[in-house]
Design a protein around this motif. Sequence first.
Motif, PDB file in Angstrom:
ATOM      1  N   TYR A  89       0.845  -1.189   0.000  1.00 13.85           N
ATOM      2  CA  TYR A  89       0.000   0.000   0.000  1.00 13.85           C
ATOM      3  C   TYR A  89       0.881   1.240   0.000  1.00 13.85           C
ATOM      4  CZ  TYR A  89      -3.631  -3.347   0.957  1.00 13.85           C
ATOM      5  OH  TYR A  89      -4.480  -4.415   0.864  1.00 13.85           O
ATOM      6  N   SER A  92      -2.950   5.649   1.741  1.00 12.52           N
ATOM      7  CA  SER A  92      -4.339   5.331   2.055  1.00 12.52           C
ATOM      8  C   SER A  92      -5.009   6.528   2.694  1.00 12.52           C
ATOM      9  CB  SER A  92      -4.421   4.113   2.978  1.00 12.52           C
ATOM     10  OG  SER A  92      -3.720   4.337   4.184  1.00 12.52           O
ATOM     11  N   ASP A  97      -8.075   3.935   6.388  1.00 10.23           N
ATOM     12  CA  ASP A  97      -7.357   3.598   7.622  1.00 10.23           C
ATOM     13  C   ASP A  97      -8.328   3.280   8.758  1.00 10.23           C
ATOM     14  OD1 ASP A  97      -5.034   4.055   6.213  1.00 10.23           O
ATOM     15  OD2 ASP A  97      -4.629   6.002   7.139  1.00 10.23           O
ATOM     16  N   HIS A 100      -9.683  -0.219   8.499  1.00  9.80           N
ATOM     17  CA  HIS A 100      -8.708  -1.247   8.883  1.00  9.80           C
ATOM     18  C   HIS A 100      -8.170  -1.076  10.300  1.00  9.80           C
ATOM     19  CE1 HIS A 100      -8.639  -3.148   4.974  1.00  9.80           C
ATOM     20  NE2 HIS A 100      -8.671  -1.945   4.450  1.00  9.80           N
ATOM     21  N   LEU A 104      -2.642   1.995   6.274  1.00  7.75           N
ATOM     22  CA  LEU A 104      -2.157   0.974   5.347  1.00  7.75           C
ATOM     23  C   LEU A 104      -0.824   1.365   4.724  1.00  7.75           C
ATOM     24  CD1 LEU A 104      -5.139   0.081   5.609  1.00  7.75           C
ATOM     25  CD2 LEU A 104      -5.106  -0.371   3.171  1.00  7.75           C
ATOM     26  N   ILE A 112      -2.022  -6.302   7.577  1.00 10.92           N
ATOM     27  CA  ILE A 112      -3.211  -5.635   8.097  1.00 10.92           C
ATOM     28  C   ILE A 112      -4.370  -6.560   8.424  1.00 10.92           C
ATOM     29  CG2 ILE A 112      -2.663  -3.429   7.012  1.00 10.92           C
ATOM     30  CD1 ILE A 112      -4.825  -4.168   4.895  1.00 10.92           C
ATOM     31  N   ARG A 113      -4.342  -7.777   7.965  1.00 11.78           N
ATOM     32  CA  ARG A 113      -5.456  -8.697   8.191  1.00 11.78           C
ATOM     33  C   ARG A 113      -4.926 -10.088   8.516  1.00 11.78           C
ATOM     34  NH1 ARG A 113     -10.042  -6.282   9.501  1.00 11.78           N
ATOM     35  NH2 ARG A 113     -10.443  -4.557   8.136  1.00 11.78           N
TER      36      ARG A 113
END
Length: 182
Positions: A89, A92, A97, A100, A104, A112-113
């Motif tokens: 990324y 962002s 942001d 999330h 990012l 992030i995940r």
Amino acid sequence: METQTPPDGSGKTAAGPAQAGTDEICQRCGRAGAGCGAQLPALYAYWNARRRGRRFPARADIDPLDLAPWLANIFLVEVDPRGTPRFRYRLSGTAVDEIHGQTLTGKSPADIRTPEVARIVEEQYEAVLARPQPRCDRLTLLGDDGRVWSYERLILPLSSDDATPDMFLCGIYRVPPSGRPG
């Protein structure tokens, strides 16, 4: 996570240098702006105008000042064909942001995940590389708060050589249960 495909179920969309109508991206998604309102179709129309008869606009064709209407809800993804991670990324917006729970910028999907969600996001980015054209998805994620959130996300390829995407301009909007953008 759920991905919305066109009504014919093919997952295929038209591509090429022909100029498209502003509602074409809604037809591709199959939701006709039901969730994102006019934001993603307008971002698509901007991207399409920047193509100027080419397959893709380049990053240099995108003027940050023109992005003001979408600024909070857009992000740029850099594609590195030899890199690990392959997708990073670049920037962002604040709403991205917030979605999330972190910025990012400078991160990869894996940063992030969960590994499962990162894999799905990377597969969607890979699909845009394999069939270079815009992609609109309806995403459903379980938030850290245990609530289910829905989003509509548009991925628009950018290319410095008009052949291979090297960046994605993306927009994402939260779609609350009412179906209207949040």
